[in-house]
Design an enzyme around this catalytic site. Sequence first.
Site, PDB file in Angstrom:
ATOM      1  N   ASP A  85     -67.916  49.942  14.380  1.00  0.00           N
ATOM      2  CA  ASP A  85     -68.800  49.078  15.167  1.00  0.00           C
ATOM      3  C   ASP A  85     -68.144  49.002  16.547  1.00  0.00           C
ATOM      4  O   ASP A  85     -67.828  50.059  17.120  1.00  0.00           O
ATOM      5  CB  ASP A  85     -68.907  47.708  14.454  1.00  0.00           C
ATOM      6  CG  ASP A  85     -69.988  46.792  15.002  1.00  0.00           C
ATOM      7  OD1 ASP A  85     -69.753  46.180  16.055  1.00  0.00           O
ATOM      8  OD2 ASP A  85     -71.061  46.663  14.386  1.00  0.00           O
ATOM      9  N   LYS A 161     -76.106  51.965  16.577  1.00  0.00           N
ATOM     10  CA  LYS A 161     -76.433  50.540  16.788  1.00  0.00           C
ATOM     11  C   LYS A 161     -76.188  50.245  18.260  1.00  0.00           C
ATOM     12  O   LYS A 161     -75.107  50.554  18.785  1.00  0.00           O
ATOM     13  CB  LYS A 161     -75.523  49.697  15.899  1.00  0.00           C
ATOM     14  CG  LYS A 161     -75.538  48.204  16.194  1.00  0.00           C
ATOM     15  CD  LYS A 161     -74.653  47.487  15.168  1.00  0.00           C
ATOM     16  CE  LYS A 161     -74.368  46.044  15.543  1.00  0.00           C
ATOM     17  NZ  LYS A 161     -73.462  45.397  14.561  1.00  0.00           N
ATOM     18  N   ASP A 163     -76.009  47.333  21.025  1.00  0.00           N
ATOM     19  CA  ASP A 163     -75.857  45.888  21.198  1.00  0.00           C
ATOM     20  C   ASP A 163     -76.477  45.440  22.533  1.00  0.00           C
ATOM     21  O   ASP A 163     -76.904  46.264  23.353  1.00  0.00           O
ATOM     22  CB  ASP A 163     -74.348  45.574  21.166  1.00  0.00           C
ATOM     23  CG  ASP A 163     -74.040  44.292  20.434  1.00  0.00           C
ATOM     24  OD1 ASP A 163     -74.927  43.427  20.361  1.00  0.00           O
ATOM     25  OD2 ASP A 163     -72.901  44.155  19.949  1.00  0.00           O
ATOM     26  N   TRP A 197     -80.429  40.611  18.909  1.00  0.00           N
ATOM     27  CA  TRP A 197     -80.349  39.316  18.199  1.00  0.00           C
ATOM     28  C   TRP A 197     -81.673  38.552  18.263  1.00  0.00           C
ATOM     29  O   TRP A 197     -81.708  37.316  18.268  1.00  0.00           O
ATOM     30  CB  TRP A 197     -79.229  38.439  18.780  1.00  0.00           C
ATOM     31  CG  TRP A 197     -78.035  39.207  19.234  1.00  0.00           C
ATOM     32  CD1 TRP A 197     -77.251  39.989  18.443  1.00  0.00           C
ATOM     33  CD2 TRP A 197     -77.506  39.303  20.563  1.00  0.00           C
ATOM     34  NE1 TRP A 197     -76.256  40.555  19.201  1.00  0.00           N
ATOM     35  CE2 TRP A 197     -76.389  40.151  20.501  1.00  0.00           C
ATOM     36  CE3 TRP A 197     -77.855  38.746  21.800  1.00  0.00           C
ATOM     37  CZ2 TRP A 197     -75.628  40.465  21.627  1.00  0.00           C
ATOM     38  CZ3 TRP A 197     -77.092  39.053  22.915  1.00  0.00           C
ATOM     39  CH2 TRP A 197     -76.000  39.903  22.820  1.00  0.00           C
ATOM     40  N   GLY A 198     -82.775  39.293  18.332  1.00  0.00           N
ATOM     41  CA  GLY A 198     -84.097  38.661  18.399  1.00  0.00           C
ATOM     42  C   GLY A 198     -84.578  38.447  19.825  1.00  0.00           C
ATOM     43  O   GLY A 198     -85.748  38.135  20.044  1.00  0.00           O
ATOM     44  N   ARG A 214     -82.430  43.815  15.068  1.00  0.00           N
ATOM     45  CA  ARG A 214     -81.888  42.527  14.657  1.00  0.00           C
ATOM     46  C   ARG A 214     -82.890  41.445  15.036  1.00  0.00           C
ATOM     47  O   ARG A 214     -83.462  41.456  16.126  1.00  0.00           O
ATOM     48  CB  ARG A 214     -80.542  42.303  15.337  1.00  0.00           C
ATOM     49  CG  ARG A 214     -79.381  43.035  14.658  1.00  0.00           C
ATOM     50  CD  ARG A 214     -78.839  42.278  13.463  1.00  0.00           C
ATOM     51  NE  ARG A 214     -78.282  41.036  13.943  1.00  0.00           N
ATOM     52  CZ  ARG A 214     -77.065  40.930  14.486  1.00  0.00           C
ATOM     53  NH1 ARG A 214     -76.271  41.991  14.561  1.00  0.00           N
ATOM     54  NH2 ARG A 214     -76.627  39.768  14.911  1.00  0.00           N
ATOM     55  N   ASP A 218     -75.610  36.604  15.059  1.00  0.00           N
ATOM     56  CA  ASP A 218     -74.696  37.134  14.041  1.00  0.00           C
ATOM     57  C   ASP A 218     -74.669  36.237  12.790  1.00  0.00           C
ATOM     58  O   ASP A 218     -74.708  35.018  12.891  1.00  0.00           O
ATOM     59  CB  ASP A 218     -73.278  37.249  14.607  1.00  0.00           C
ATOM     60  CG  ASP A 218     -73.184  38.392  15.605  1.00  0.00           C
ATOM     61  OD1 ASP A 218     -74.222  39.015  15.911  1.00  0.00           O
ATOM     62  OD2 ASP A 218     -72.071  38.653  16.085  1.00  0.00           O
TER      63      ASP A 218
HETATM   64  C1  GLA Z   1     -72.580  41.505  18.505  1.00  0.00           C
HETATM   65  C2  GLA Z   1     -73.322  42.074  17.304  1.00  0.00           C
HETATM   66  C3  GLA Z   1     -72.371  42.189  16.131  1.00  0.00           C
HETATM   67  C4  GLA Z   1     -71.191  43.082  16.486  1.00  0.00           C
HETATM   68  C5  GLA Z   1     -70.502  42.527  17.726  1.00  0.00           C
HETATM   69  C6  GLA Z   1     -69.468  43.466  18.305  1.00  0.00           C
HETATM   70  O1  GLA Z   1     -72.183  40.193  18.298  1.00  0.00           O
HETATM   71  O2  GLA Z   1     -74.400  41.265  16.996  1.00  0.00           O
HETATM   72  O3  GLA Z   1     -73.035  42.718  14.992  1.00  0.00           O
HETATM   73  O4  GLA Z   1     -71.650  44.394  16.723  1.00  0.00           O
HETATM   74  O5  GLA Z   1     -71.445  42.299  18.789  1.00  0.00           O
HETATM   75  O6  GLA Z   1     -68.861  42.874  19.418  1.00  0.00           O
END
Ligand code: GLA
Length: 513
Positions: A85, A161, A163, A197-198, A214, A218
């Site tokens: 990640d 993924k 971010d 994150w939405g 997402r 988190d």
């Molecule tokens: C965000 C993402 C997490 C992870 C972190 C890495 O918070 O939502 O899933 O990937 O970044 O910093």
Amino acid sequence: MRRTSFVIFSLLIMPFFLARPSVAQNVNRAADLPDDGVALTPPMGWYPWNEFGQEPQNQKLIEEIAAALVTSGMKEAGYQYVGPDEGICFSRDSSGKLTSNLERYPSGLRGLGDLIHKQGLKYALYTDAGTHTCSKAMPGTKDHEFDDMQAFANWRADYIKVDWCNTEGQDVAQSYTKLRDALRAAGRPIVFSLCSWGEGEPWKWAASVGNLWRTTGDICGPGKADWANAMKITAANEKLYTAARPGHWNDPDMMISGMNGLSETQNRSFFSLWCMMAAPLMAGNDLRRMTPSTVRILTNPEAIGINQDPLGIQGRIVRREGEIEIWAGKPLFDGSQAVLVFNPGAAPAELRLAWTDLGLEESASLYVHDLWTHQTTGPRQRGISLSLAPTDAALLRLSRSSAFPLPPILVADSYLLSFRAAGPASQKLTGVLTVKTNGSDVLPPWKVQPGLPAWLSVAVRRNGKSQTFTNTVSTAGLAKGSYHALVRADNLEPRSGKPTSSLYYDVDLEVSR
Ligand code: GLA
């Protein structure tokens, strides 16, 4: 421990009839991405963030986790995608090009991908849509979208993924759409996981952009599961059920089953909820140190079967009684349907589950299969009654038939074949790759897509649930050098006729004349 008791309410036998209670659609349908056959069922795999955060993400950890995926039986259960990640994987050099962090990943990011592919697993990588990743330890893709996506394709990622940190002033939909174009230009089919994150309400538009998005923040901070937060995330994700469909999934974040902070009951209920929501099953626990109970939960083929159902429907809450939730609205490929009865409360609870709660005829005569005890009862009419301990859930399948077949679960022995031809003479070399399904049915033969390079031919042979791909490489007329082909094959799930996720694998040929 849960006690489940089934009670007969009537002896009338009537045809089973599946109906989805009508509900308001809360999602606008944009045109979906053109088909490249990826993620037609929710992606399954492992990501480091929930357990480890940034440390100690490195090649050793990823290799140990990949090995644990195989030895624990998780690969056999369908888990495939694995990789770092925000694991300080790369930096940007002075020419603007991404380069692997060789201190943490000594084989380089391409080498790590090869190690993963050779085990029949798929390679997941991570980046960000902004200037930097969240901790600023890695560069983001902003203004480097096309070059960076090319780099991920060259490293042979199968999943990326992206971010949403450090994106001041950027528009969510525009940024991810540009990245989609960059991914397509890079020419490798890669599962595209949006992680805003939405923010920007991706469930409204992202099916034309990526494969999963997402829906929330988190699920926990690194190292400790947070049950209360997981319940909030579940509630938010549940409402978005109309957006999910094959190739496009609501993502309520990586799983917390098996992490510190949850009871065995909560581990099981969490997994049941993620299966019922057709959520991506990306494990987030330390796979090297799992209790037998965690392994049993994460590899339960019957629970995974409803998550990986080819119809790709996200279940939802159809009724509440007190604190108890009845989740349904998830018809499955064989005409059965999945039902989850969940007690999120702090006290034990009893419930009568009536067929009419599920949009079914009261007089329907149904077999009830419990996906955790693996017991079938029935046929029952009208409904059943259940007792549930606090935070426990009953995950059920209801059907006119007592058969309860499983959908295809694909397991390959490798996703990379490497050939070396030394010397001046022309050579013919062969390499075999085997793919099986752990579903109930035998699949038709995989169809290899046309367009292979002239030096490669592929023949498929079926032997029950296994199929072999014999790859024949001919070096006649080839100059010294490196050659590469990406082979795609397609298949159909026989009962529903729905396409299974396409199979992709890499073939390398090194000719030294
Ligand atoms: C965000 C993402 C997490 C992870 C972190 C890495 O918070 O939502 O899933 O990937 O970044 O910093």
